[in-house]
Design an enzyme around this catalytic site. Structure first.
Site, PDB file in Angstrom:
ATOM      1  CD  GLU A   1     -11.390   6.620   5.573  1.00 34.04           C
ATOM      2  OE1 GLU A   1     -10.804   5.556   5.810  1.00 34.04           O
ATOM      3  OE2 GLU A   1     -10.948   7.491   4.817  1.00 34.04           O
TER       4      GLU A   1
ATOM      5  CE  LYS B   1      -1.772   4.888   7.327  1.00 33.35           C
ATOM      6  NZ  LYS B   1      -2.810   5.626   8.061  1.00 33.35           N
TER       7      LYS B   1
ATOM      8  NE  ARG C   1      -2.478   1.180   3.566  1.00 32.63           N
ATOM      9  CZ  ARG C   1      -3.194   0.990   4.672  1.00 32.63           C
ATOM     10  NH1 ARG C   1      -4.476   0.674   4.577  1.00 32.63           N
ATOM     11  NH2 ARG C   1      -2.657   1.104   5.861  1.00 32.63           N
TER      12      ARG C   1
HETATM   13  N1  PMP Z   1      -8.926   4.884   7.427  1.00 39.67           N
HETATM   14  C1  PMP Z   1      -8.026   5.804   7.793  1.00 39.67           C
HETATM   15  C2  PMP Z   1      -8.284   7.234   7.475  1.00 39.67           C
HETATM   16  C3  PMP Z   1      -6.865   5.418   8.472  1.00 39.67           C
HETATM   17  O1  PMP Z   1      -5.961   6.319   8.847  1.00 39.67           O
HETATM   18  C4  PMP Z   1      -6.671   4.045   8.772  1.00 39.67           C
HETATM   19  C5  PMP Z   1      -5.436   3.620   9.515  1.00 39.67           C
HETATM   20  N2  PMP Z   1      -4.389   3.322   8.637  1.00 39.67           N
HETATM   21  C6  PMP Z   1      -7.649   3.125   8.365  1.00 39.67           C
HETATM   22  C7  PMP Z   1      -8.778   3.584   7.693  1.00 39.67           C
HETATM   23  C8  PMP Z   1      -7.494   1.657   8.626  1.00 39.67           C
HETATM   24  O2  PMP Z   1      -6.494   1.114   7.802  1.00 39.67           O
HETATM   25  P1  PMP Z   1      -5.615  -0.115   8.288  1.00 39.67           P
HETATM   26  O3  PMP Z   1      -6.544  -1.181   8.725  1.00 39.67           O
HETATM   27  O4  PMP Z   1      -4.831  -0.490   7.071  1.00 39.67           O
HETATM   28  O5  PMP Z   1      -4.760   0.371   9.398  1.00 39.67           O
END
Ligand code: PMP
Length: 294
Positions: free
Chosen positions: A187, A154, A55
């Site tokens: 989210e 990200k 990612r």
């Molecule tokens: N959404 C956002 C905005 C985030 O910062 C995160 C944390 N990385 C997630 C969702 C969850 O992603 P992950 O399960 O890959 O940590």
């Protein structure tokens, strides 16, 4: 070594935290121009390391940032940082910035990307709320539009998320839930959102949110358990009438939401499906992952 002077990897060197510095001309600092990851190590293993690195490189590609080491080298850097700090259970923060440039925006003026890896001992993000449940609030600030700053990236620009957090804090919420510009659930400020209704689990597709790695793990568990599952757009109606709500994220893990915008979710306690998923997730984190010390 005390836990507050661990070693940080910066561009080929391991330096004590107190000396780990970046230039004020780094475009990561000046403009949020860069990408990052949040990864966890449990019990001497790095959970979903390859997925996080993939990612990171995808996000770098989207912002036209060339990471100057291979994925294998990056994974080695992470493992070596953990070893030098003697860590078995940790939060890992890899960062790649555009590097040092001038005060203009042009990324072509930046010399070379800066690679940083911070590792810290880490416990539970939400403490006793895993048993009690979190209070979540929907916020008025909308998630970045997919055609402006795609939420799939990200990036080091987390101001949209911070605005949501500020609003959640002001409203007494433990976590913020974003809607997108069409009113669909997007989210949380740092996690993905799921609901349970009549024994089935639903979550939005990943166009308007981060393609969460914990989200993917949760979906795998749901499917393995034979629980009906559907990826679908969700609105406020679905959220408010859900039997259970939970969020997923590397830091949050799987966390139950028991109050949403002042409304009690289900019977006000973490739901049965959520609890099963939390248990299965815990088992996976304790047994899977790339070993740090072998
Ligand atoms: N959404 C956002 C905005 C985030 O910062 C995160 C944390 N990385 C997630 C969702 C969850 O992603 P992950 O399960 O890959 O940590």
């Amino acid at each position: 070594m005390s836990s507050d002077d661990l070693l940080v990897y910066i561009n080929g060197e391991f330096v004590p935290e107190s000396e780990a510095k970046v230039s004020v001309f780094d475009h990561g600092f000046l403009y949020g121009d860069g990408v990052f990851e949040g990864i966890r190590a449990y019990n001497g293993r790095v959970f979903k390391l390859k997925e996080h690195i993939d990612r990171l490189y995808d996000c770098a590609k989207v912002i036209d940032l060339q990471i100057p080491v291979t994925k294998e080298e990056f994974m080695d850097i992470i493992l070596e940082t953990l070893r030098r700090n003697n860590l078995r259970d940790a939060y890992i923060r890899p960062i790649v910035t555009r590097g040092v440039g001038d005060l203009g925006l042009d990324p072509r003026k930046c010399s070379r990307p800066m690679i940083i890896v911070i590792t810290k001992p880490w416990g539970k993000l939400y403490g006793d709320l895993y048993e009690k449940g979190l209070k979540a609030v929907t916020v008025t600030v909308r998630r970045n539009a997919i055609d402006s700053l795609p939420p799939n990236i990200k990036s080091l620009n987390y101001l949209n998320n911070i605005l949501a957090k500020i609003e959640a804090n002001a409203k007494g919420g433990d976590e913020a839930i974003f809607l997108d510009h069409n009113g669909y659930i997007s989210e949380g400020s740092g996690d993905n959102v799921f609901i349970v209704k009549n024994g089935a689990v639903y979550t939005p597709p990943t166009l308007n949110n981060l393609k969460g790695i914990t989200r993917a793990v949760a979906i795998e568990i749901i499917q393995k358990l034979g629980i009906p599952f559907k990826e679908t757009n969700l609105g406020l109606f679905d959220l408010y009438s859900a039997d259970e709500i939970f969020v997923t994220g590397t830091a949050a893990e799987i966390a139950p939401i028991t109050v949403i915008d002042g409304r009690t979710v289900g019977d006000g306690k973490p739901g049965e499906i959520t609890k099963r998923l939390m248990d299965e997730f815990r088992k996976l984190t304790e047994t899977e992952g790339v070993p740090i010390y072998e």
